[in-house]
Design a protein around this motif. Structure first.
Motif, PDB file in Angstrom:
ATOM      1  N   GLU A   1     -57.630  60.652  11.325  1.00 41.08           N
ATOM      2  CA  GLU A   1     -57.904  59.879  10.110  1.00 41.08           C
ATOM      3  C   GLU A   1     -58.858  58.730  10.416  1.00 41.08           C
ATOM      4  O   GLU A   1     -58.814  58.138  11.495  1.00 41.08           O
ATOM      5  CB  GLU A   1     -56.604  59.320   9.543  1.00 41.08           C
ATOM      6  CG  GLU A   1     -55.608  60.370   9.102  1.00 41.08           C
ATOM      7  CD  GLU A   1     -55.935  60.946   7.738  1.00 41.08           C
ATOM      8  OE1 GLU A   1     -56.817  60.383   7.072  1.00 41.08           O
ATOM      9  OE2 GLU A   1     -55.294  61.933   7.350  1.00 41.08           O
ATOM     10  N   THR A   2     -59.723  58.420   9.469  1.00 42.99           N
ATOM     11  CA  THR A   2     -60.640  57.303   9.627  1.00 42.99           C
ATOM     12  C   THR A   2     -60.468  56.311   8.482  1.00 42.99           C
ATOM     13  O   THR A   2     -59.950  56.649   7.419  1.00 42.99           O
ATOM     14  CB  THR A   2     -62.103  57.782   9.663  1.00 42.99           C
ATOM     15  OG1 THR A   2     -62.377  58.510   8.453  1.00 42.99           O
ATOM     16  CG2 THR A   2     -62.358  58.682  10.871  1.00 42.99           C
ATOM     17  N   PHE A   3     -60.903  55.094   8.713  1.00 41.77           N
ATOM     18  CA  PHE A   3     -60.801  54.067   7.691  1.00 41.77           C
ATOM     19  C   PHE A   3     -61.828  54.300   6.583  1.00 41.77           C
ATOM     20  O   PHE A   3     -62.913  54.814   6.824  1.00 41.77           O
ATOM     21  CB  PHE A   3     -61.012  52.679   8.309  1.00 41.77           C
ATOM     22  CG  PHE A   3     -59.960  52.303   9.315  1.00 41.77           C
ATOM     23  CD1 PHE A   3     -58.632  52.162   8.932  1.00 41.77           C
ATOM     24  CD2 PHE A   3     -60.288  52.087  10.644  1.00 41.77           C
ATOM     25  CE1 PHE A   3     -57.647  51.821   9.847  1.00 41.77           C
ATOM     26  CE2 PHE A   3     -59.322  51.743  11.572  1.00 41.77           C
ATOM     27  CZ  PHE A   3     -58.005  51.611  11.173  1.00 41.77           C
ATOM     28  N   THR A   4     -61.449  53.891   5.374  1.00 41.66           N
ATOM     29  CA  THR A   4     -62.300  54.089   4.206  1.00 41.66           C
ATOM     30  C   THR A   4     -62.591  52.740   3.545  1.00 41.66           C
ATOM     31  O   THR A   4     -62.033  51.717   3.923  1.00 41.66           O
ATOM     32  CB  THR A   4     -61.610  55.004   3.182  1.00 41.66           C
ATOM     33  OG1 THR A   4     -60.454  54.309   2.648  1.00 41.66           O
ATOM     34  CG2 THR A   4     -61.163  56.316   3.822  1.00 41.66           C
ATOM     35  N   GLN A   5     -63.461  52.780   2.533  1.00 42.56           N
ATOM     36  CA  GLN A   5     -63.765  51.560   1.801  1.00 42.56           C
ATOM     37  C   GLN A   5     -62.536  51.022   1.064  1.00 42.56           C
ATOM     38  O   GLN A   5     -62.411  49.810   0.857  1.00 42.56           O
ATOM     39  CB  GLN A   5     -64.908  51.816   0.807  1.00 42.56           C
ATOM     40  CG  GLN A   5     -66.257  52.047   1.478  1.00 42.56           C
ATOM     41  CD  GLN A   5     -66.669  50.879   2.360  1.00 42.56           C
ATOM     42  OE1 GLN A   5     -66.496  49.715   1.992  1.00 42.56           O
ATOM     43  NE2 GLN A   5     -67.205  51.186   3.526  1.00 42.56           N
ATOM     44  N   LYS A   6     -61.633  51.894   0.662  1.00 36.62           N
ATOM     45  CA  LYS A   6     -60.388  51.454   0.039  1.00 36.62           C
ATOM     46  C   LYS A   6     -59.554  50.647   1.035  1.00 36.62           C
ATOM     47  O   LYS A   6     -58.981  49.611   0.684  1.00 36.62           O
ATOM     48  CB  LYS A   6     -59.590  52.662  -0.469  1.00 36.62           C
ATOM     49  CG  LYS A   6     -58.269  52.295  -1.141  1.00 36.62           C
ATOM     50  CD  LYS A   6     -58.478  51.433  -2.374  1.00 36.62           C
ATOM     51  CE  LYS A   6     -57.167  51.160  -3.084  1.00 36.62           C
ATOM     52  NZ  LYS A   6     -57.342  50.280  -4.270  1.00 36.62           N
ATOM     53  N   HIS A   7     -59.498  51.123   2.267  1.00 38.94           N
ATOM     54  CA  HIS A   7     -58.780  50.389   3.300  1.00 38.94           C
ATOM     55  C   HIS A   7     -59.436  49.028   3.542  1.00 38.94           C
ATOM     56  O   HIS A   7     -58.750  48.018   3.725  1.00 38.94           O
ATOM     57  CB  HIS A   7     -58.766  51.187   4.605  1.00 38.94           C
ATOM     58  CG  HIS A   7     -58.090  52.509   4.494  1.00 38.94           C
ATOM     59  ND1 HIS A   7     -58.512  53.633   5.190  1.00 38.94           N
ATOM     60  CD2 HIS A   7     -57.029  52.920   3.752  1.00 38.94           C
ATOM     61  CE1 HIS A   7     -57.739  54.646   4.897  1.00 38.94           C
ATOM     62  NE2 HIS A   7     -56.825  54.237   4.020  1.00 38.94           N
ATOM     63  N   ALA A   8     -60.757  49.010   3.541  1.00 36.06           N
ATOM     64  CA  ALA A   8     -61.490  47.761   3.749  1.00 36.06           C
ATOM     65  C   ALA A   8     -61.191  46.765   2.637  1.00 36.06           C
ATOM     66  O   ALA A   8     -61.036  45.556   2.881  1.00 36.06           O
ATOM     67  CB  ALA A   8     -62.989  48.041   3.834  1.00 36.06           C
TER      68      ALA A   8
END
Length: 211
Positions: free
Chosen positions: A167-174
């Motif tokens: 899994e990678t980080f997304t703009q939602k996570h940011a």
């Protein structure tokens, strides 16, 4: 990355997530309330970070978080604390940077103005300071997300999140992480104030031994 059975500390809370097919709906107000409370409820910064880590794990694929402070006068990065699912530890470790990184490190923080940056797998080509610090660690992240923090009037600290799985980080996570900028800045300031008080008490105790 699996949600699993995550303990939500000892607070009276509302579940943060509701799955609908592949879409995750998050109550941002509840997320901020829980996370901010966990960050600001303990002067032991590694304990506060661990409480926040448990909440972050519910909404993003984070395997490790690290709080650091850039110290240009010492040409180094101070790793204050590191948290994983299995441990939380105060580090206070200084990592000396090569001379050529001086301007790069300071300019990178000042340009960001507190924003969250997601680093993809090619970050090694354009982020030499992060690459250098990560290479000294004992893990290989697949995705990195970093929040610049202001300390003593300028952006000189950072909260870095690492994912080591698919899994990678997304703009939602940011966007979620950006909500925690102020709570972590308060925690960072409180940490140094508390450390100064402890050091002063130790100095006074040492002086009293000779009276």
């Amino acid at each position: 990355w699996s949600m699993g059975n995550v303990s939500l500390l000892h607070y009276s809370i509302t579940p943060l997530l509701h799955y609908s097919c592949s879409t995750i709906m998050i109550d941002e107000n509840e997320f901020f309330r829980q996370a901010a409370l966990s960050i600001c409820s303990n002067l032991e910064i590694e304990t506060a970070m661990f409480s926040c880590f448990e909440i972050l794990q519910q909404v993003m694929p984070v395997d490790r978080i690290q709080l650091e402070l850039y110290k240009p006068e010492m040409r180094s990065v101070q790793i204050i604390a590191t948290v994983t699912a299995s441990e939380s530890k105060r580090e206070n470790k200084l990592i000396s940077l090569p001379k050529e990184f001086d301007e790069l490190a300071d300019q990178s923080l000042q340009d960001r103005k507190g924003s969250v940056i997601i680093y993809d797998e090619d970050y090694t080509k354009w982020e030499p300071v992060l690459t250098y610090v990560t290479q000294l660690a004992d893990f290989t992240p697949t995705s990195i997300m970093d929040l610049a923090l202001k300390y003593e009037g300028k952006y000189s600290g950072g909260l870095t999140l690492f994912s080591e799985g698919e899994e990678t980080f997304t703009q939602k996570h940011a966007a979620l992480l950006s909500l925690l900028q102020k709570p972590f800045e308060i925690s960072l300031a409180n940490y140094f104030t508390h450390s100064e008080v402890v050091n002063l008490k130790n100095m006074l105790a040492d002086d009293n031994r000779y009276l």
